[in-house]
Design a protein around this motif. Structure first.
Motif, mmCIF file in Angstrom:
data_model
loop_
_atom_site.group_PDB
_atom_site.id
_atom_site.type_symbol
_atom_site.label_atom_id
_atom_site.label_comp_id
_atom_site.label_asym_id
_atom_site.label_seq_id
_atom_site.Cartn_x
_atom_site.Cartn_y
_atom_site.Cartn_z
ATOM 1 N N THR A 58 0.723 -0.645 -0.122
ATOM 2 C CA THR A 58 0.449 0.206 0.331
ATOM 3 C C THR A 58 1.139 1.371 0.234
ATOM 4 N N PRO A 59 0.213 1.936 -0.981
ATOM 5 C CA PRO A 59 1.257 3.537 -0.714
ATOM 6 C C PRO A 59 1.503 4.487 0.755
ATOM 7 N N LEU A 60 0.422 3.803 1.126
ATOM 8 C CA LEU A 60 1.215 5.055 2.617
ATOM 9 C C LEU A 60 2.127 4.092 3.441
ATOM 10 N N MET A 61 2.228 3.362 3.834
ATOM 11 C CA MET A 61 2.952 2.372 4.519
ATOM 12 C C MET A 61 4.206 1.824 4.397
ATOM 13 N N ARG A 62 4.060 1.790 2.566
ATOM 14 C CA ARG A 62 5.236 1.785 1.861
ATOM 15 C C ARG A 62 6.225 3.435 1.913
ATOM 16 N N SER A 63 5.080 4.280 2.005
ATOM 17 C CA SER A 63 5.702 6.121 2.690
ATOM 18 C C SER A 63 6.401 5.786 3.801
ATOM 19 N N VAL A 64 5.207 5.287 4.903
ATOM 20 C CA VAL A 64 5.833 4.946 6.203
ATOM 21 C C VAL A 64 6.949 4.729 6.740
ATOM 22 N N VAL A 65 7.302 3.030 6.444
ATOM 23 C CA VAL A 65 7.969 2.721 6.949
ATOM 24 C C VAL A 65 9.186 3.138 6.330
ATOM 25 N N GLY A 66 8.723 3.323 4.709
ATOM 26 C CA GLY A 66 10.483 3.819 4.035
ATOM 27 C C GLY A 66 10.584 4.575 4.204
ATOM 28 N N SER A 67 10.313 5.772 5.428
ATOM 29 C CA SER A 67 11.320 7.009 5.924
ATOM 30 C C SER A 67 11.420 6.690 6.941
ATOM 31 N N ALA A 68 10.847 5.128 7.787
ATOM 32 C CA ALA A 68 11.925 5.179 8.883
ATOM 33 C C ALA A 68 13.209 4.608 8.475
ATOM 34 N N LEU A 69 12.402 3.383 7.330
ATOM 35 C CA LEU A 69 13.812 2.845 7.047
ATOM 36 C C LEU A 69 14.969 4.383 6.125
ATOM 37 N N LEU A 70 14.983 4.349 5.775
ATOM 38 C CA LEU A 70 15.694 5.411 5.041
ATOM 39 C C LEU A 70 16.068 6.365 6.718
ATOM 40 N N ALA A 71 15.697 6.939 7.480
ATOM 41 C CA ALA A 71 16.386 7.227 7.889
ATOM 42 C C ALA A 71 17.590 6.278 8.783
ATOM 43 N N GLY A 72 16.862 5.488 9.377
ATOM 44 C CA GLY A 72 18.592 4.435 9.690
ATOM 45 C C GLY A 72 19.502 4.550 9.110
ATOM 46 N N ALA A 73 18.806 4.413 8.338
ATOM 47 C CA ALA A 73 19.961 3.925 6.632
ATOM 48 C C ALA A 73 21.197 4.967 6.702
ATOM 49 N N GLY A 74 20.326 6.353 6.488
ATOM 50 C CA GLY A 74 21.062 7.934 7.125
ATOM 51 C C GLY A 74 22.201 7.687 8.449
ATOM 52 N N LEU A 75 21.531 7.293 9.597
ATOM 53 C CA LEU A 75 22.166 7.346 10.550
ATOM 54 C C LEU A 75 23.644 6.184 10.328
ATOM 55 N N LEU A 76 23.529 5.460 9.705
ATOM 56 C CA LEU A 76 23.784 4.103 9.513
ATOM 57 C C LEU A 76 25.800 4.672 8.620
ATOM 58 N N VAL A 77 25.249 5.236 8.441
ATOM 59 C CA VAL A 77 25.989 6.033 6.741
ATOM 60 C C VAL A 77 26.839 6.891 7.885
ATOM 61 N N ALA A 78 26.214 7.612 8.217
ATOM 62 C CA ALA A 78 27.038 8.715 9.296
ATOM 63 C C ALA A 78 28.269 8.158 10.098
ATOM 64 N N VAL A 79 27.651 7.132 10.384
ATOM 65 C CA VAL A 79 28.401 6.332 11.312
ATOM 66 C C VAL A 79 29.899 5.707 10.931
ATOM 67 N N GLN A 80 29.089 5.187 9.681
ATOM 68 C CA GLN A 80 30.379 4.399 8.924
ATOM 69 C C GLN A 80 31.427 5.410 8.385
ATOM 70 N N HIS A 81 31.036 6.402 8.079
ATOM 71 C CA HIS A 81 32.320 7.356 7.574
ATOM 72 C C HIS A 81 32.514 8.640 9.279
ATOM 73 N N GLY A 82 32.222 8.183 9.793
ATOM 74 C CA GLY A 82 33.160 8.947 11.302
ATOM 75 C C GLY A 82 32.219 10.112 11.022
ATOM 76 N N TRP A 83 30.492 10.557 10.796
ATOM 77 C CA TRP A 83 30.180 11.747 11.034
ATOM 78 C C TRP A 83 29.546 12.065 12.397
ATOM 79 N N VAL A 84 28.708 10.922 13.363
ATOM 80 C CA VAL A 84 28.231 9.925 14.075
ATOM 81 C C VAL A 84 29.255 9.329 14.861
#
Length: 216
Positions: A30-56
């Protein structure tokens, strides 16, 4: 050569962060859950990349484990909600679902194996990270710095002086470390003791950071 190696490591890190997003994209109905869950996963992925590069500042191995498990739980909750609302999926979706489950299962298996290997490798003492050295209060400075490994632990040793003519007792007071304090070096995987304290036994004020082996 080193630059190429870093590029490959960065590319693998991005792939690792993106796997849950790819799995959910194939799993969402469904478009709604695709957006909601996708946003949460995108935020987690961004945080992980920040840790990988030493920004966090966070333990990388622990962050990968938390990301893999957390993303899988988020996806499971999203899929369960969709099933509750939409009922069982049609035949074409079932094939996508199986592919997404296989992708997430592979991610979890690699993560857990890597975590086990990391834990075994980190059982011995090693030099504490420079980030473990606490920031000095204003008016204090590092006069000299040394590092080494001894019996059962490794350490960083910083001789502390003053930029404003403080006495030895005043420097010790400004450091505000009347007793040695210890904590685990990581969140989940690295349980070695990281200890910070002040020593003035020879008349000089020294701030030390030690990291012991897991079994010491």
């Amino acid at each position: 050569m080193r630059g190429t190696h870093r590029m490959w490591v960065a590319a693998l890190g991005l792939l690792f962060a993106a796997v849950p997003l790819i799995a959910w994209w194939r799993l969402a109905r469904t478009p709604l859950m695709r957006s909601v869950v996708g946003s949460a996963l995108l935020a987690g992925a961004g945080l992980l990349v920040a840790v990988q590069h030493g920004w966090v500042g966070a333990p990388r191995a622990d962050s990968h484990l938390v990301h893999a498990v957390g993303a899988t739980l988020v996806i499971t909750c999203g899929a369960a909600w969709e099933r509750h609302q939409e009922g069982p999926g049609p035949e074409p979706w079932t094939h996508r679902r199986n592919g997404a489950i296989g992708l997430l299962g592979t991610l979890l298996a690699i993560t857990f194996c890597g975590s086990l290997l990391y834990t075994l490798m980190m059982s011995e003492a090693s030099l504490p990270s420079a980030r473990a050295v606490p920031a000095l209060p204003s008016g204090l400075k590092v006069v000299s710095h040394s590092s080494s490994c001894g019996s059962g632990n490794c350490y960083r040793l910083l001789e502390i002086g003053s930029t404003t003519g403080l006495s030895r007792d005043e420097i010790i007071s400004r450091l505000d470390r009347p007793q040695e304090t210890c904590r685990p070096n990581g969140w989940l995987l690295d349980r070695r003791d990281l200890c910070i304290g002040v020593d003035d036994s020879d008349g000089r004020v020294r701030l030390y950071v030690t990291l012991s082996g897991l079994l010491d």
